[in-house]
Design an enzyme around this catalytic site. Structure first.
Site, PDB file in Angstrom:
ATOM      1  N   CYS A 141       0.890  -1.084   0.057  1.00 29.61           N
ATOM      2  CA  CYS A 141       0.092   0.053  -0.059  1.00 29.61           C
ATOM      3  C   CYS A 141       0.838   1.131   0.045  1.00 29.61           C
ATOM      4  O   CYS A 141       0.322   2.405  -0.335  1.00 29.61           O
ATOM      5  CB  CYS A 141      -0.968  -0.087   1.134  1.00 29.61           C
ATOM      6  SG  CYS A 141      -2.341  -1.425   1.189  1.00 29.61           S
ATOM      7  N   HIS A 280      -3.003   7.303   1.431  1.00 35.07           N
ATOM      8  CA  HIS A 280      -3.695   6.026   1.395  1.00 35.07           C
ATOM      9  C   HIS A 280      -4.877   5.737   1.714  1.00 35.07           C
ATOM     10  O   HIS A 280      -5.277   6.585   2.788  1.00 35.07           O
ATOM     11  CB  HIS A 280      -2.445   5.141   1.869  1.00 35.07           C
ATOM     12  CG  HIS A 280      -2.901   3.627   1.731  1.00 35.07           C
ATOM     13  ND1 HIS A 280      -3.482   2.922   0.860  1.00 35.07           N
ATOM     14  CD2 HIS A 280      -2.835   2.635   2.721  1.00 35.07           C
ATOM     15  CE1 HIS A 280      -3.674   1.732   1.260  1.00 35.07           C
ATOM     16  NE2 HIS A 280      -3.476   1.505   2.198  1.00 35.07           N
ATOM     17  N   ASN A 310     -10.115  -0.038  -0.837  1.00 37.53           N
ATOM     18  CA  ASN A 310      -8.544   0.052  -0.797  1.00 37.53           C
ATOM     19  C   ASN A 310      -8.197  -0.469  -2.200  1.00 37.53           C
ATOM     20  O   ASN A 310      -8.111  -1.828  -2.052  1.00 37.53           O
ATOM     21  CB  ASN A 310      -8.225  -0.754   0.560  1.00 37.53           C
ATOM     22  CG  ASN A 310      -6.737  -0.374   0.689  1.00 37.53           C
ATOM     23  OD1 ASN A 310      -5.737  -0.005  -0.245  1.00 37.53           O
ATOM     24  ND2 ASN A 310      -6.221  -0.939   1.757  1.00 37.53           N
TER      25      ASN A 310
HETATM   26  C1  LIG Z   1     -11.022  -4.304  10.425  1.00 41.54           C
HETATM   27  C2  LIG Z   1     -11.421  -3.661  12.004  1.00 41.54           C
HETATM   28  C3  LIG Z   1     -12.170  -2.577  11.662  1.00 41.54           C
HETATM   29  C4  LIG Z   1     -11.825  -4.620  12.892  1.00 41.54           C
HETATM   30  O1  LIG Z   1     -11.670  -3.961  13.988  1.00 41.54           O
HETATM   31  P1  LIG Z   1     -11.650  -5.068  15.184  1.00 41.54           P
HETATM   32  O2  LIG Z   1     -12.571  -4.611  16.449  1.00 41.54           O
HETATM   33  O3  LIG Z   1      -9.912  -5.476  15.622  1.00 41.54           O
HETATM   34  O4  LIG Z   1     -12.329  -6.131  14.417  1.00 41.54           O
HETATM   35  P2  LIG Z   1     -12.691  -7.810  14.847  1.00 41.54           P
HETATM   36  O5  LIG Z   1     -12.054  -8.628  13.942  1.00 41.54           O
HETATM   37  O6  LIG Z   1     -12.032  -8.164  16.317  1.00 41.54           O
HETATM   38  O7  LIG Z   1     -14.139  -7.856  14.793  1.00 41.54           O
HETATM   39  C5  LIG Z   1     -14.819  -7.208  15.505  1.00 41.54           C
HETATM   40  C6  LIG Z   1     -16.312  -7.243  15.240  1.00 41.54           C
HETATM   41  O8  LIG Z   1     -16.436  -6.402  14.254  1.00 41.54           O
HETATM   42  C7  LIG Z   1     -17.200  -7.010  13.382  1.00 41.54           C
HETATM   43  N1  LIG Z   1     -16.692  -7.218  11.996  1.00 41.54           N
HETATM   44  C8  LIG Z   1     -15.380  -7.514  11.938  1.00 41.54           C
HETATM   45  N2  LIG Z   1     -15.008  -7.605  10.550  1.00 41.54           N
HETATM   46  C9  LIG Z   1     -16.227  -7.471   9.814  1.00 41.54           C
HETATM   47  C10 LIG Z   1     -16.683  -7.708   8.474  1.00 41.54           C
HETATM   48  N3  LIG Z   1     -15.563  -7.813   7.611  1.00 41.54           N
HETATM   49  N4  LIG Z   1     -17.800  -7.502   8.177  1.00 41.54           N
HETATM   50  C11 LIG Z   1     -18.901  -7.231   9.085  1.00 41.54           C
HETATM   51  N5  LIG Z   1     -18.502  -7.248  10.291  1.00 41.54           N
HETATM   52  C12 LIG Z   1     -17.273  -7.477  10.907  1.00 41.54           C
HETATM   53  C13 LIG Z   1     -17.678  -8.468  13.816  1.00 41.54           C
HETATM   54  O9  LIG Z   1     -18.828  -8.144  14.632  1.00 41.54           O
HETATM   55  C14 LIG Z   1     -16.668  -8.599  14.768  1.00 41.54           C
HETATM   56  O10 LIG Z   1     -17.207  -9.355  15.914  1.00 41.54           O
HETATM   57  P3  LIG Z   1     -16.822 -11.103  15.952  1.00 41.54           P
HETATM   58  O11 LIG Z   1     -15.480 -11.462  15.651  1.00 41.54           O
HETATM   59  O12 LIG Z   1     -17.344 -11.571  17.129  1.00 41.54           O
HETATM   60  O13 LIG Z   1     -17.658 -11.577  14.712  1.00 41.54           O
HETATM   61  C15 LIG Z   1     -10.201  -2.898  12.474  1.00 41.54           C
HETATM   62  O14 LIG Z   1      -9.087  -3.925  12.653  1.00 41.54           O
HETATM   63  C16 LIG Z   1      -9.264  -1.950  11.210  1.00 41.54           C
HETATM   64  O15 LIG Z   1      -9.792  -1.157  10.834  1.00 41.54           O
HETATM   65  N6  LIG Z   1      -8.224  -2.531  10.688  1.00 41.54           N
HETATM   66  C17 LIG Z   1      -7.483  -1.811   9.780  1.00 41.54           C
HETATM   67  C18 LIG Z   1      -7.788  -2.868   8.407  1.00 41.54           C
HETATM   68  C19 LIG Z   1      -6.993  -2.216   7.212  1.00 41.54           C
HETATM   69  O16 LIG Z   1      -7.067  -0.952   7.167  1.00 41.54           O
HETATM   70  N7  LIG Z   1      -6.688  -3.267   6.174  1.00 41.54           N
HETATM   71  C20 LIG Z   1      -6.394  -2.556   4.946  1.00 41.54           C
HETATM   72  C21 LIG Z   1      -4.964  -1.833   4.858  1.00 41.54           C
HETATM   73  S1  LIG Z   1      -4.019  -3.369   4.633  1.00 41.54           S
END
Ligand SMILES: CC(C)(COP(=O)(O)OP(=O)(O)OC[C@H]1O[C@@H](n2cnc3c(N)ncnc32)[C@H](O)[C@@H]1OP(=O)(O)O)[C@@H](O)C(=O)NCCC(=O)NCCS
Length: 354
Positions: A141, A280, A310
């Site tokens: 990225c 980004h 993304n």
């Molecule tokens: C992805 C992100 C929003 C998730 O947050 P988190 O609280 O760490 O996520 P978790 O994986 O523990 O999930 C928490 C809850 O969110 C929801 N959730 C997570 N991913 C989901 C998806 N793809 N769709 C719907 N709901 C989702 C679920 O309810 C989940 O609970 P569960 O695991 O009991 O089902 C956060 O980690 C983030 O923004 N990360 C950045 C990733 C990124 O930018 N990647 C691209 C560049 S490389």
């Protein structure tokens, strides 16, 4: 008398050194600016609502947490090089140049057409830009940011006049469309032509960083020398990307502010001097948190992840092209670029638009 002669000799040599340095500075350190931008995205749209029908996800969660409404998806017959060369062609046109004016093509991608040759060589062939040297950059990225920095060194040093930097990815090809993290990515490409400038503007500072300790937090493990393609790697899904979303969030919100504060310090500018940030597009929450830490009002942070998600290497140049074509950038504006990607790789740069 002898002492006087020696002093005079030293003085003369000192003067000579200064003038040689000045001449060298004038000859080989040139201001570097962006003279054209372009982009290209595929026609097919996958909305969040569509993804709900094929994956365990929900559209409200995607929009609220990631800022994404829809993404573009390449067809089976559309490769990274296809998006890349069309974005490149648009950037060359916008620069008012011809393909024969391009000295170097850099393609930043983590979804190359093939392991060999480089996607840049394939793009060169599609553009018919045979005066150019061509190579890829692998910084995921952050790739376009790394590409702009490499291009700037070549232009500043006088080695090349016009460099075409392209960021292009087709993550749809390495997504497991049964997993919920399929929602993050889309396909697209953007490009910029980087050239020299007589005016005292252009790139003011650029900082790149890498930290290989992050290598397992976002990875496409299969198909390389560690896990050559086999029935087993396919069965285990090693050809799909794997992401530790929490690690991306935690890292991004630390390293983006670090890189941004460093380029501000390098230039002696303050965050209040920044007119626009073209970052980004990992997720809206990472950008909101970053803006909060660095003290930049979120209205100044440009986003387009609602339309494209993304697009990895494509995010910054697609957004730059949109903002540029919409006439949102004025001469003299201070533009802040920043990115974080797999590796880890990250960085920031500051451009005074000219
Ligand atoms: C992805 C992100 C929003 C998730 O947050 P988190 O609280 O760490 O996520 P978790 O994986 O523990 O999930 C928490 C809850 O969110 C929801 N959730 C997570 N991913 C989901 C998806 N793809 N769709 C719907 N709901 C989702 C679920 O309810 C989940 O609970 P569960 O695991 O009991 O089902 C956060 O980690 C983030 O923004 N990360 C950045 C990733 C990124 O930018 N990647 C691209 C560049 S490389």
């Amino acid at each position: 008398m002898i002492i006087l002669k020696l002093l005079l000799k030293d003085f003369t040599i000192h003067e000579l050194n200064i003038s040689i340095k000045k001449i060298k500075m004038k000859q080989i350190v040139r201001n570097v600016k962006i003279i054209g931008t372009g982009s290209f995205v595929p026609d097919t749209i996958y909305t969040n609502e569509y993804l709900e029908t094929i994956l365990p996800t929900n559209s409200k969660w995607i929009f609220e947490n990631l800022g994404i409404k829809e993404r573009r998806i390449a067809t089976e017959q559309e490769f990274t090089s296809d998006l890349a060369w069309k974005a490149g062609r648009n950037a060359i046109e916008s620069a008012g140049l011809s393909k024969d004016d391009i000295d170097l093509i850099i393609v930043a991608t983590s979804t190359p057409d093939r392991l060999a040759p480089s996607t840049a060589c394939i793009v060169q062939e599609k553009l018919k830009a045979f005066n150019a040297v061509a190579f890829d950059i692998a910084a995921v990225c952050s790739g376009f940011l790394f590409g702009m920095s490499v291009a700037s060194q070549y232009v500043a040093s006088g080695v090349y006049d016009n460099v075409l930097v392209i960021g292009a990815d087709t993550f749809s090809k390495i997504i497991d469309w049964k997993r919920r993290d399929a929602v993050f990515f889309g396909d697209g490409a953007g490009a910029a032509v980087i050239s020299h400038s007589n005016v005292n503007a252009g790139f003011l500072a650029s900082r790149l960083y890498s930290d290989g300790r992050g290598k397992d937090h976002f990875t496409i493990p299969g198909g390389g020398s560690e896990f050559p393609a086999s029935y087993q790697t396919i069965d285990e899904g090693k050809h799909f990307f794997q992401m530790n979303g929490k690690a991306v969030y935690d890292t991004g919100t630390v390293v983006l502010p670090k890189a941004i504060n460093q380029v501000l310090e390098d230039t002696g500018l303050s965050i209040d001097d920044v007119h626009l940030m073209i970052p980004h597009q990992p997720s809206i929450k990472i950008l909101q948190r970053t803006a909060e830490i660095i003290g930049l009002p979120f209205e100044k942070v440009m986003t387009n992840m609602d339309k494209y998600a993304n697009t990895s290497g494509g995010t910054i140049p697609i957004l730059l092209d949109e903002v540029n074509r919409a006439g949102k950038i004025k001469e003299g504006d201070i533009i802040l670029f920043a990115a974080v990607g797999s590796g880890w790789t990250y960085g920031a740069s500051i451009l005074k638009w000219a």
